[in-house]
Design a protein around this motif. Structure first.
Motif, PDB file in Angstrom:
ATOM      1  N   LEU A 183       0.888  -1.119  -0.022  1.00  0.00           N
ATOM      2  CA  LEU A 183      -0.068  -0.037   0.037  1.00  0.00           C
ATOM      3  C   LEU A 183       0.894   1.162   0.013  1.00  0.00           C
ATOM      4  CD1 LEU A 183      -2.839   1.115   0.096  1.00  0.00           C
ATOM      5  CD2 LEU A 183      -2.704   1.215   2.468  1.00  0.00           C
ATOM      6  N   LEU A 184       1.794   1.244   0.686  1.00  0.00           N
ATOM      7  CA  LEU A 184       2.869   2.323   0.765  1.00  0.00           C
ATOM      8  C   LEU A 184       3.422   2.556  -0.780  1.00  0.00           C
ATOM      9  CD1 LEU A 184       4.799   1.693   4.056  1.00  0.00           C
ATOM     10  CD2 LEU A 184       3.375   3.724   3.382  1.00  0.00           C
ATOM     11  N   GLU A 185       3.760   1.514  -1.321  1.00  0.00           N
ATOM     12  CA  GLU A 185       4.201   1.808  -2.763  1.00  0.00           C
ATOM     13  C   GLU A 185       3.271   2.421  -3.632  1.00  0.00           C
ATOM     14  OE1 GLU A 185       6.009  -2.099  -3.838  1.00  0.00           O
ATOM     15  OE2 GLU A 185       7.382  -1.951  -2.448  1.00  0.00           O
ATOM     16  N   HIS A 186       1.946   1.808  -3.584  1.00  0.00           N
ATOM     17  CA  HIS A 186       0.871   2.347  -4.314  1.00  0.00           C
ATOM     18  C   HIS A 186       0.868   3.751  -3.706  1.00  0.00           C
ATOM     19  CE1 HIS A 186      -3.005   2.419  -6.291  1.00  0.00           C
ATOM     20  NE2 HIS A 186      -3.533   2.862  -5.198  1.00  0.00           N
ATOM     21  N   ALA A 187       0.493   4.241  -2.773  1.00  0.00           N
ATOM     22  CA  ALA A 187       0.513   5.471  -2.242  1.00  0.00           C
ATOM     23  C   ALA A 187       1.273   6.391  -2.853  1.00  0.00           C
ATOM     24  CB  ALA A 187       0.342   5.643  -0.820  1.00  0.00           C
ATOM     25  N   ALA A 188       2.527   5.908  -2.833  1.00  0.00           N
ATOM     26  CA  ALA A 188       3.648   6.805  -3.642  1.00  0.00           C
ATOM     27  C   ALA A 188       3.378   7.267  -5.021  1.00  0.00           C
ATOM     28  CB  ALA A 188       5.046   6.190  -3.393  1.00  0.00           C
ATOM     29  N   ASP A 189       3.207   6.060  -5.654  1.00  0.00           N
ATOM     30  CA  ASP A 189       2.754   6.112  -7.214  1.00  0.00           C
ATOM     31  C   ASP A 189       1.560   7.089  -7.351  1.00  0.00           C
ATOM     32  OD1 ASP A 189       4.903   4.427  -7.677  1.00  0.00           O
ATOM     33  OD2 ASP A 189       3.278   2.706  -7.993  1.00  0.00           O
ATOM     34  N   LEU A 190       0.378   6.767  -6.660  1.00  0.00           N
ATOM     35  CA  LEU A 190      -0.788   7.549  -6.868  1.00  0.00           C
ATOM     36  C   LEU A 190      -0.547   9.190  -6.645  1.00  0.00           C
ATOM     37  CD1 LEU A 190      -3.794   7.537  -7.325  1.00  0.00           C
ATOM     38  CD2 LEU A 190      -4.228   7.321  -5.068  1.00  0.00           C
ATOM     39  N   LEU A 191       0.345   9.280  -5.526  1.00  0.00           N
ATOM     40  CA  LEU A 191       0.482  10.895  -4.914  1.00  0.00           C
ATOM     41  C   LEU A 191       1.482  11.412  -5.908  1.00  0.00           C
ATOM     42  CD1 LEU A 191       0.251  10.196  -1.232  1.00  0.00           C
ATOM     43  CD2 LEU A 191      -1.468  11.181  -2.673  1.00  0.00           C
ATOM     44  N   ALA A 192       2.334  10.831  -6.687  1.00  0.00           N
ATOM     45  CA  ALA A 192       3.121  11.450  -7.725  1.00  0.00           C
ATOM     46  C   ALA A 192       2.434  11.748  -8.947  1.00  0.00           C
ATOM     47  CB  ALA A 192       4.157  10.103  -8.262  1.00  0.00           C
ATOM     48  N   GLU A 193       1.261  11.399  -9.099  1.00  0.00           N
ATOM     49  CA  GLU A 193       0.242  11.694 -10.273  1.00  0.00           C
ATOM     50  C   GLU A 193       0.063  13.074 -10.071  1.00  0.00           C
ATOM     51  OE1 GLU A 193      -3.165   9.491 -10.808  1.00  0.00           O
ATOM     52  OE2 GLU A 193      -1.883   7.274 -10.869  1.00  0.00           O
ATOM     53  N   ALA A 194      -0.061  13.994 -11.106  1.00  0.00           N
ATOM     54  CA  ALA A 194      -0.537  15.450 -11.034  1.00  0.00           C
ATOM     55  C   ALA A 194      -1.667  15.615 -10.371  1.00  0.00           C
ATOM     56  CB  ALA A 194      -0.509  16.187 -12.508  1.00  0.00           C
ATOM     57  N   ARG A 195      -2.726  14.823 -10.620  1.00  0.00           N
ATOM     58  CA  ARG A 195      -4.376  15.159 -10.163  1.00  0.00           C
ATOM     59  C   ARG A 195      -4.881  13.929  -9.998  1.00  0.00           C
ATOM     60  NH1 ARG A 195      -6.731  20.083 -10.713  1.00  0.00           N
ATOM     61  NH2 ARG A 195      -8.641  19.126 -10.802  1.00  0.00           N
TER      62      ARG A 195
END
Length: 79
Positions: free
Chosen positions: A21-33
């Motif tokens: 989940l931490l990895e997924h969160a990092a990927d998701l939060l790296a998105e612009a929007r």
């Protein structure tokens, strides 16, 4: 398999899920929007993972756990 071994396997699985989940969160939060639905899903899963990690820490005798008991998990079930 003993009860203790089963608990170890469950805890390992829960901690692995937290790492994923931490990895997924990092990927998701790296998105612009990121989409609001994605953020709600992430937040819900984060609450579940924190509940699991807290339970593991308390069961292992973490000296820093809360002095007042947690009575409800984010899943709505008693702890």
């Amino acid at each position: 398999m003993t009860g203790s071994r089963i608990a170890d396997v469950i805890e390992t699985t829960q901690l692995d899920m937290a790492e994923d989940l931490l990895e997924h969160a990092a990927d998701l939060l790296a998105e612009a929007r990121p989409a609001p639905e994605q953020l709600r899903f992430l937040l819900a899963r984060t609450g579940e993972v924190l509940t699991d990690v807290h339970r593991i820490a308390v069961s292992r005798g973490a000296p820093w756990h809360r002095t007042r008991p947690v009575t409800r998990s984010v899943r709505g079930t008693p702890l």
